[in-house]
Design a protein around this motif. Structure first.
Motif, PDB file in Angstrom:
ATOM      1  N   SER A  40       0.809  -1.214   0.000  1.00  6.68           N
ATOM      2  CA  SER A  40       0.000   0.000   0.000  1.00  6.68           C
ATOM      3  C   SER A  40       0.844   1.266   0.000  1.00  6.68           C
ATOM      4  CB  SER A  40      -0.945  -0.002   1.199  1.00  6.68           C
ATOM      5  OG  SER A  40      -0.198  -0.084   2.394  1.00  6.68           O
ATOM      6  N   ASP A  41       2.059   1.232   0.513  1.00  4.40           N
ATOM      7  CA  ASP A  41       2.940   2.400   0.527  1.00  4.40           C
ATOM      8  C   ASP A  41       4.161   2.077  -0.324  1.00  4.40           C
ATOM      9  OD1 ASP A  41       4.691   4.460   1.016  1.00  4.40           O
ATOM     10  OD2 ASP A  41       4.545   4.346   3.194  1.00  4.40           O
ATOM     11  N   PRO A  42       4.346   2.755  -1.477  1.00  3.03           N
ATOM     12  CA  PRO A  42       5.435   2.385  -2.373  1.00  3.03           C
ATOM     13  C   PRO A  42       6.822   2.618  -1.793  1.00  3.03           C
ATOM     14  CG  PRO A  42       4.319   4.348  -3.172  1.00  3.03           C
ATOM     15  CD  PRO A  42       3.533   3.836  -2.004  1.00  3.03           C
ATOM     16  N   THR A  43       6.951   3.355  -0.689  1.00  5.95           N
ATOM     17  CA  THR A  43       8.259   3.579  -0.092  1.00  5.95           C
ATOM     18  C   THR A  43       8.669   2.424   0.813  1.00  5.95           C
ATOM     19  OG1 THR A  43       7.320   4.771   1.777  1.00  5.95           O
ATOM     20  CG2 THR A  43       7.948   6.075  -0.158  1.00  5.95           C
ATOM     21  N   VAL A  44       7.725   1.557   1.162  1.00  5.93           N
ATOM     22  CA  VAL A  44       8.011   0.422   2.035  1.00  5.93           C
ATOM     23  C   VAL A  44       8.525  -0.739   1.189  1.00  5.93           C
ATOM     24  CG1 VAL A  44       6.997  -1.234   3.640  1.00  5.93           C
ATOM     25  CG2 VAL A  44       6.254   1.151   3.667  1.00  5.93           C
ATOM     26  N   ARG A  45       9.585  -1.377   1.642  1.00  2.47           N
ATOM     27  CA  ARG A  45      10.206  -2.459   0.877  1.00  2.47           C
ATOM     28  C   ARG A  45       9.799  -3.840   1.376  1.00  2.47           C
ATOM     29  NH1 ARG A  45      11.007   0.659  -2.884  1.00  2.47           N
ATOM     30  NH2 ARG A  45      12.885   1.882  -3.079  1.00  2.47           N
ATOM     31  N   GLU A  46       8.772  -3.920   2.216  1.00  4.27           N
ATOM     32  CA  GLU A  46       8.333  -5.210   2.737  1.00  4.27           C
ATOM     33  C   GLU A  46       7.736  -6.050   1.618  1.00  4.27           C
ATOM     34  OE1 GLU A  46       5.301  -7.089   6.038  1.00  4.27           O
ATOM     35  OE2 GLU A  46       5.495  -4.944   5.858  1.00  4.27           O
ATOM     36  N   ARG A  47       8.076  -7.321   1.602  1.00  3.94           N
ATOM     37  CA  ARG A  47       7.509  -8.255   0.625  1.00  3.94           C
ATOM     38  C   ARG A  47       6.794  -9.358   1.370  1.00  3.94           C
ATOM     39  NH1 ARG A  47       8.172  -7.939  -5.033  1.00  3.94           N
ATOM     40  NH2 ARG A  47       9.848  -6.522  -5.473  1.00  3.94           N
ATOM     41  N   PHE A  48       5.615  -9.719   0.889  1.00  2.00           N
ATOM     42  CA  PHE A  48       4.915 -10.858   1.448  1.00  2.00           C
ATOM     43  C   PHE A  48       4.115 -11.515   0.353  1.00  2.00           C
ATOM     44  CE2 PHE A  48       0.371  -9.887   1.951  1.00  2.00           C
ATOM     45  CZ  PHE A  48       0.337  -8.521   1.728  1.00  2.00           C
ATOM     46  N   SER A  49       3.914 -12.823   0.529  1.00  3.05           N
ATOM     47  CA  SER A  49       3.039 -13.541  -0.386  1.00  3.05           C
ATOM     48  C   SER A  49       1.855 -14.047   0.432  1.00  3.05           C
ATOM     49  CB  SER A  49       3.774 -14.687  -1.075  1.00  3.05           C
ATOM     50  OG  SER A  49       4.246 -15.603  -0.127  1.00  3.05           O
ATOM     51  N   PHE A  50       0.726 -14.229  -0.255  1.00  2.00           N
ATOM     52  CA  PHE A  50      -0.523 -14.502   0.431  1.00  2.00           C
ATOM     53  C   PHE A  50      -1.423 -15.244  -0.534  1.00  2.00           C
ATOM     54  CE2 PHE A  50      -4.548 -13.745   2.263  1.00  2.00           C
ATOM     55  CZ  PHE A  50      -5.291 -12.792   1.586  1.00  2.00           C
ATOM     56  N   SER A  51      -1.976 -16.379  -0.107  1.00  2.00           N
ATOM     57  CA  SER A  51      -2.905 -17.130  -0.951  1.00  2.00           C
ATOM     58  C   SER A  51      -3.937 -17.828  -0.076  1.00  2.00           C
ATOM     59  CB  SER A  51      -2.167 -18.153  -1.813  1.00  2.00           C
ATOM     60  OG  SER A  51      -1.588 -19.149  -0.998  1.00  2.00           O
ATOM     61  N   VAL A  52      -5.042 -18.210  -0.699  1.00  2.00           N
ATOM     62  CA  VAL A  52      -6.108 -18.933  -0.015  1.00  2.00           C
ATOM     63  C   VAL A  52      -6.385 -20.203  -0.819  1.00  2.00           C
ATOM     64  CG1 VAL A  52      -8.482 -18.849   0.796  1.00  2.00           C
ATOM     65  CG2 VAL A  52      -7.104 -16.769   0.825  1.00  2.00           C
ATOM     66  N   SER A  53      -6.341 -21.367  -0.138  1.00  2.00           N
ATOM     67  CA  SER A  53      -6.637 -22.623  -0.835  1.00  2.00           C
ATOM     68  C   SER A  53      -7.181 -23.634   0.166  1.00  2.00           C
ATOM     69  CB  SER A  53      -5.391 -23.169  -1.518  1.00  2.00           C
ATOM     70  OG  SER A  53      -4.445 -23.572  -0.547  1.00  2.00           O
ATOM     71  N   PRO A  54      -8.060 -24.524  -0.207  1.00  2.00           N
ATOM     72  CA  PRO A  54      -8.617 -24.621  -1.552  1.00  2.00           C
ATOM     73  C   PRO A  54      -9.577 -23.459  -1.822  1.00  2.00           C
ATOM     74  CG  PRO A  54      -9.730 -26.164  -0.102  1.00  2.00           C
ATOM     75  CD  PRO A  54      -8.631 -25.531   0.702  1.00  2.00           C
ATOM     76  N   ILE A 113     -14.332 -11.739   0.151  1.00  2.00           N
ATOM     77  CA  ILE A 113     -13.002 -11.138   0.022  1.00  2.00           C
ATOM     78  C   ILE A 113     -12.259 -11.330   1.334  1.00  2.00           C
ATOM     79  CG2 ILE A 113     -11.682  -9.020  -0.391  1.00  2.00           C
ATOM     80  CD1 ILE A 113     -13.335  -9.913  -2.819  1.00  2.00           C
ATOM     81  N   VAL A 114     -11.056 -11.932   1.264  1.00  2.00           N
ATOM     82  CA  VAL A 114     -10.195 -12.075   2.432  1.00  2.00           C
ATOM     83  C   VAL A 114      -9.143 -10.972   2.348  1.00  2.00           C
ATOM     84  CG1 VAL A 114      -8.512 -13.533   3.611  1.00  2.00           C
ATOM     85  CG2 VAL A 114     -10.554 -14.552   2.607  1.00  2.00           C
ATOM     86  N   GLN A 115      -8.975 -10.257   3.459  1.00  2.00           N
ATOM     87  CA  GLN A 115      -7.980  -9.189   3.539  1.00  2.00           C
ATOM     88  C   GLN A 115      -6.939  -9.585   4.568  1.00  2.00           C
ATOM     89  OE1 GLN A 115      -9.263  -5.619   5.539  1.00  2.00           O
ATOM     90  NE2 GLN A 115      -7.780  -4.373   4.459  1.00  2.00           N
ATOM     91  N   LEU A 116      -5.664  -9.528   4.177  1.00  2.00           N
ATOM     92  CA  LEU A 116      -4.553  -9.777   5.088  1.00  2.00           C
ATOM     93  C   LEU A 116      -3.855  -8.442   5.283  1.00  2.00           C
ATOM     94  CD1 LEU A 116      -3.097 -12.241   6.476  1.00  2.00           C
ATOM     95  CD2 LEU A 116      -1.416 -11.997   4.662  1.00  2.00           C
ATOM     96  N   HIS A 117      -3.658  -8.041   6.525  1.00  2.00           N
ATOM     97  CA  HIS A 117      -3.134  -6.716   6.827  1.00  2.00           C
ATOM     98  C   HIS A 117      -1.934  -6.837   7.750  1.00  2.00           C
ATOM     99  CE1 HIS A 117      -3.080  -2.693   8.658  1.00  2.00           C
ATOM    100  NE2 HIS A 117      -3.608  -2.311   7.518  1.00  2.00           N
ATOM    101  N   THR A 118      -0.817  -6.207   7.383  1.00  2.00           N
ATOM    102  CA  THR A 118       0.348  -6.128   8.262  1.00  2.00           C
ATOM    103  C   THR A 118       0.554  -4.667   8.626  1.00  2.00           C
ATOM    104  OG1 THR A 118       2.053  -5.739   6.591  1.00  2.00           O
ATOM    105  CG2 THR A 118       1.395  -8.027   6.966  1.00  2.00           C
ATOM    106  N   ASP A 119       1.594  -4.406   9.404  1.00  2.00           N
ATOM    107  CA  ASP A 119       1.870  -3.030   9.783  1.00  2.00           C
ATOM    108  C   ASP A 119       2.209  -2.154   8.572  1.00  2.00           C
ATOM    109  OD1 ASP A 119       3.732  -5.091  10.118  1.00  2.00           O
ATOM    110  OD2 ASP A 119       5.042  -3.957  11.412  1.00  2.00           O
ATOM    111  N   ASN A 120       2.675  -2.746   7.464  1.00  2.00           N
ATOM    112  CA  ASN A 120       3.085  -1.952   6.307  1.00  2.00           C
ATOM    113  C   ASN A 120       2.456  -2.348   4.980  1.00  2.00           C
ATOM    114  OD1 ASN A 120       4.950  -0.328   7.730  1.00  2.00           O
ATOM    115  ND2 ASN A 120       6.421  -1.996   7.701  1.00  2.00           N
ATOM    116  N   ALA A 121       1.612  -3.363   4.965  1.00  2.00           N
ATOM    117  CA  ALA A 121       1.089  -3.833   3.679  1.00  2.00           C
ATOM    118  C   ALA A 121      -0.302  -4.438   3.846  1.00  2.00           C
ATOM    119  CB  ALA A 121       2.036  -4.869   3.082  1.00  2.00           C
ATOM    120  N   VAL A 122      -1.043  -4.450   2.741  1.00  2.00           N
ATOM    121  CA  VAL A 122      -2.382  -5.032   2.717  1.00  2.00           C
ATOM    122  C   VAL A 122      -2.500  -5.883   1.462  1.00  2.00           C
ATOM    123  CG1 VAL A 122      -4.858  -4.577   2.622  1.00  2.00           C
ATOM    124  CG2 VAL A 122      -3.368  -3.049   3.914  1.00  2.00           C
TER     125      VAL A 122
END
Length: 132
Positions: A40-54, A113-122
């Motif tokens: 959500s903030d382009p200045t933040v360099r945090e990377r995360f991956s997120f998926s829902v299965s099945p 809709i599932v939303q995953l939220h961290t301190d720096n990313a959504v």
């Protein structure tokens, strides 16, 4: 206008096509900060991956996520009218891969809709609950 398909995790261009869906081979330069996906903030360099299965699911599904560093994570699920139907309170997760089990047995068959939220990313993921 050309359409651009972007990988929501890496935020790299995957495919470009014009209005007729003919593939284009052009160099495209754009500001990733304008993308409505991923960090959500382009200045933040945090990377995360997120998926829902099945997905689609009936009784339960798994929320999988991976972080490069320790993160405080919360998750929510909403129906398409915006009503929250599930929430996971904020918890601290160590770096690495994690899975949270989401019980969908009490939900009506529909799209959510599932939303995953961290301190720096959504991140957002659509899931479908099917009839049992």
């Amino acid at each position: 206008y050309p359409k651009v398909k972007v990988n929501p995790v890496s935020q790299q261009v995957v495919h470009v096509w014009d209005g007729d869906r003919n593939s284009m081979t052009a160099n495209i330069i754009f500001d990733k900060g304008d993308l409505p996906v991923g960090i959500s903030d382009p200045t933040v360099r945090e990377r995360f991956s997120f998926s829902v299965s099945p997905n689609p699911c009936q009784l339960q599904t798994n929320i999988h996520f991976h972080f490069d560093r320790e993160a405080v994570v919360s998750a929510s699920m909403f129906d398409l009218s915006g009503r929250q139907v599930w929430a996971m309170p904020a918890q601290t997760f160590a770096n690495g891969s994690h899975t949270v089990i989401l019980n969908t047995s009490q939900l009506e068959p529909a799209c959510y809709i599932v939303q995953l939220h961290t301190d720096n990313a959504v991140g957002f993921q659509r899931i479908i609950v099917t009839p049992r």
